[in-house]
Design an enzyme around this catalytic site. Structure first.
Site, PDB file in Angstrom:
ATOM      1  N   TYR A   1     -39.428  83.962  34.535  1.00 17.09           N
ATOM      2  CA  TYR A   1     -38.793  84.817  33.528  1.00 17.09           C
ATOM      3  C   TYR A   1     -39.006  86.299  33.876  1.00 17.09           C
ATOM      4  O   TYR A   1     -38.066  87.091  33.853  1.00 17.09           O
ATOM      5  CB  TYR A   1     -39.375  84.507  32.150  1.00 17.09           C
ATOM      6  CG  TYR A   1     -38.861  85.386  31.048  1.00 17.09           C
ATOM      7  CD1 TYR A   1     -37.625  85.131  30.458  1.00 17.09           C
ATOM      8  CD2 TYR A   1     -39.602  86.464  30.580  1.00 17.09           C
ATOM      9  CE1 TYR A   1     -37.139  85.935  29.441  1.00 17.09           C
ATOM     10  CE2 TYR A   1     -39.118  87.271  29.559  1.00 17.09           C
ATOM     11  CZ  TYR A   1     -37.901  87.000  28.986  1.00 17.09           C
ATOM     12  OH  TYR A   1     -37.422  87.801  27.994  1.00 17.09           O
TER      13      TYR A   1
ATOM     14  N   LYS B   1     -36.237  89.316  34.917  1.00  6.74           N
ATOM     15  CA  LYS B   1     -36.120  90.604  34.219  1.00  6.74           C
ATOM     16  C   LYS B   1     -36.180  91.756  35.214  1.00  6.74           C
ATOM     17  O   LYS B   1     -35.431  92.728  35.105  1.00  6.74           O
ATOM     18  CB  LYS B   1     -37.225  90.764  33.171  1.00  6.74           C
ATOM     19  CG  LYS B   1     -37.076  89.834  31.994  1.00  6.74           C
ATOM     20  CD  LYS B   1     -35.818  90.159  31.224  1.00  6.74           C
ATOM     21  CE  LYS B   1     -35.703  89.320  29.989  1.00  6.74           C
ATOM     22  NZ  LYS B   1     -34.527  89.668  29.195  1.00  6.74           N
TER      23      LYS B   1
ATOM     24  N   THR C   1     -33.654  85.817  15.980  1.00 10.50           N
ATOM     25  CA  THR C   1     -32.238  85.654  15.642  1.00 10.50           C
ATOM     26  C   THR C   1     -31.999  84.293  14.999  1.00 10.50           C
ATOM     27  O   THR C   1     -32.863  83.412  15.021  1.00 10.50           O
ATOM     28  CB  THR C   1     -31.369  85.763  16.907  1.00 10.50           C
ATOM     29  OG1 THR C   1     -31.719  84.684  17.790  1.00 10.50           O
ATOM     30  CG2 THR C   1     -31.579  87.097  17.613  1.00 10.50           C
TER      31      THR C   1
END
Length: 99
Positions: free
Chosen positions: A7, A11, A42
């Protein structure tokens, strides 16, 4: 955080690609920027995050680093600002929006 190497690498790749694309596109009057939001709970993420108490506690730890819970519309505000003519000299930038 341990276990997030892939991850994290992705990025960093986005940040590098943003700079390279900005250099290549500027001759055409095109600006290229990136936006890195902090942890935003969210409607899509909420069921996943809240389904596991350990994941939810980790999420709350990240939110605490931000100082408060961020709202999705705040990310939209940052995108609108970065896209505006007021930011016309900003190119190849990664705007971190994490409180």
């Amino acid at each position: 955080m341990a276990g997030t190497g892939i991850y994290t690498a992705s990025k960093h790749a986005v940040a590098g690609l943003t700079k390279a694309a900005a250099l290549e596109a500027r001759q055409h009057g095109i600006r290229v920027n990136a936006l890195s939001p902090g942890f935003i709970l969210t409607k899509i993420a909420e069921p996943v995050v809240k389904s596991d108490p350990q994941v939810y506690e980790t999420w709350k730890t990240f939110e605490a680093r931000q100082g408060r819970q961020g709202k999705p519309e705040e990310i939209g505000d940052a995108v609108a600002l970065l896209s505006s003519t007021q930011m016309s000299l900003v190119n190849g930038h990664n705007l971190v929006v994490d409180g």
